[in-house]
Design a protein around this motif. Structure first.
Motif, short mmCIF file in Angstrom:
data_model
loop_
_atom_site.label_atom_id
_atom_site.label_comp_id
_atom_site.label_asym_id
_atom_site.label_seq_id
_atom_site.Cartn_x
_atom_site.Cartn_y
_atom_site.Cartn_z
N LEU A 56 0.88 -1.17 0.00
CA LEU A 56 0.00 0.00 0.00
C LEU A 56 0.92 1.22 0.00
O LEU A 56 1.89 1.27 0.76
N LEU A 57 0.64 2.20 -0.85
CA LEU A 57 1.55 3.32 -1.02
C LEU A 57 1.36 4.41 0.05
O LEU A 57 2.29 5.11 0.39
N SER A 58 0.13 4.52 0.56
CA SER A 58 -0.18 5.51 1.60
C SER A 58 -1.55 5.15 2.16
O SER A 58 -2.26 4.33 1.59
N ALA A 59 -1.92 5.77 3.27
CA ALA A 59 -3.25 5.52 3.83
C ALA A 59 -4.32 5.99 2.84
O ALA A 59 -5.38 5.36 2.72
N GLU A 60 -4.04 7.04 2.12
CA GLU A 60 -4.99 7.58 1.14
C GLU A 60 -5.16 6.65 -0.06
O GLU A 60 -6.16 6.67 -0.76
N ASP A 61 -4.14 5.82 -0.31
CA ASP A 61 -4.15 4.87 -1.42
C ASP A 61 -5.34 3.91 -1.32
O ASP A 61 -5.80 3.37 -2.32
N ILE A 62 -5.85 3.70 -0.11
CA ILE A 62 -6.99 2.79 0.10
C ILE A 62 -8.18 3.20 -0.76
O ILE A 62 -8.88 2.36 -1.31
N SER A 63 -8.38 4.52 -0.92
CA SER A 63 -9.53 5.00 -1.69
C SER A 63 -9.45 4.63 -3.17
O SER A 63 -10.45 4.68 -3.88
N SER A 64 -8.27 4.23 -3.66
CA SER A 64 -8.13 3.87 -5.08
C SER A 64 -8.40 2.38 -5.31
O SER A 64 -8.38 1.93 -6.44
N LEU A 65 -8.64 1.62 -4.24
CA LEU A 65 -8.79 0.17 -4.38
C LEU A 65 -10.20 -0.22 -4.82
O LEU A 65 -11.16 0.51 -4.58
N ALA A 66 -10.29 -1.38 -5.44
CA ALA A 66 -11.57 -1.88 -5.93
C ALA A 66 -12.28 -2.67 -4.83
O ALA A 66 -11.64 -3.32 -4.01
N LEU A 67 -13.61 -2.62 -4.85
CA LEU A 67 -14.43 -3.38 -3.91
C LEU A 67 -14.77 -4.73 -4.55
O LEU A 67 -15.28 -4.78 -5.66
N THR A 68 -14.45 -5.82 -3.85
CA THR A 68 -14.73 -7.15 -4.39
C THR A 68 -16.18 -7.54 -4.13
O THR A 68 -16.90 -6.86 -3.40
N SER A 69 -16.57 -8.68 -4.67
CA SER A 69 -17.93 -9.19 -4.44
C SER A 69 -18.14 -9.55 -2.97
O SER A 69 -19.26 -9.69 -2.52
N TRP A 70 -17.03 -9.70 -2.21
CA TRP A 70 -17.15 -9.98 -0.77
C TRP A 70 -17.18 -8.69 0.04
O TRP A 70 -17.06 -8.72 1.27
N ASN A 71 -17.25 -7.52 -0.65
CA ASN A 71 -17.23 -6.22 0.02
C ASN A 71 -15.91 -5.93 0.72
O ASN A 71 -15.88 -5.32 1.78
N ILE A 72 -14.82 -6.40 0.12
CA ILE A 72 -13.48 -6.15 0.65
C ILE A 72 -12.74 -5.27 -0.36
O ILE A 72 -12.77 -5.54 -1.56
N LEU A 73 -12.09 -4.24 0.14
CA LEU A 73 -11.26 -3.41 -0.73
C LEU A 73 -9.93 -4.13 -0.95
O LEU A 73 -9.32 -4.61 0.00
N GLN A 74 -9.50 -4.20 -2.22
CA GLN A 74 -8.20 -4.78 -2.51
C GLN A 74 -7.73 -4.30 -3.88
O GLN A 74 -8.54 -3.87 -4.70
N PRO A 75 -6.41 -4.38 -4.12
CA PRO A 75 -5.91 -4.02 -5.45
C PRO A 75 -6.54 -4.92 -6.51
O PRO A 75 -6.75 -6.12 -6.27
#
Length: 162
Positions: A56-75
């Motif tokens: 993860l590049l920064s805490a703000e980087d989380i907002s760029s992640l995709a939401l999976t069908s399990w409702n989990i954010l991940q690259p």
């Protein structure tokens, strides 16, 4: 968590992005970056038990992640620029989620074996197995949880008043 000796001495830390029913990890992630440490998060491969820990590049980087069908954010699968922890320097510490734990270090996950399989891969890395800390609510601590042969015990379980 932030005062824990293993956390303080670790430079390369993997942590889960919490779901609503899990210990919230946002403040820990912010502190990882504040302390100048490297942060890695899971990317789960559906229809398998394969997981990678990607930088993860920064805490703000989380907002760029995709939401999976399990409702989990991940690259996303197309996100190939991120460093995978085991492709480089390995990990010092992994914070792990779970549904239930016993005081012997057994962990009940969500049934796919992602963390157990990943820890097996860590053991083959030159750096070896990272220290593992499960983050739990007191209500998740049980007398015993079911275990299978390939389950890897956690080194420590942190919960309120433990």
């Amino acid at each position: 968590v932030l005062g824990h000796p293993k956390y303080k001495e670790s430079q390369r830390i993997a942590i889960f992005l919490s779901m609503p029913d899990e210990i919230q990890t946002e403040e820990i992630i912010q502190d990882i970056f504040k302390q100048g440490k490297e942060c890695f998060i899971p990317r789960y491969k559906p229809q398998s038990n394969h997981m990678d820990m990607l930088k993860l590049l920064s805490a703000e980087d989380i907002s760029s992640l995709a939401l999976t069908s399990w409702n989990i954010l991940q690259p996303g699968d197309d996100d190939t620029a991120r460093e995978e922890a085991l492709a480089a320097g390995g990990l010092d510490l992994i914070f792990m989620p779970g549904l239930g734990f016993d005081k012997k270090g057994n962990r009940l996950g969500r049934g796919k074996g992602y963390y157990d399989t990943y820890l097996e891969r860590c053991m083959k890395h030159p750096k070896g197995k990272p220290y593992t800390i499960a983050l739990a609510f007191r209500e998740q601590i049980c007398d015993s949880v079911p275990v299978a042969e390939n389950d890897v015990q956690v080194d420590e379980i942190l919960y309120e008043d433990c």
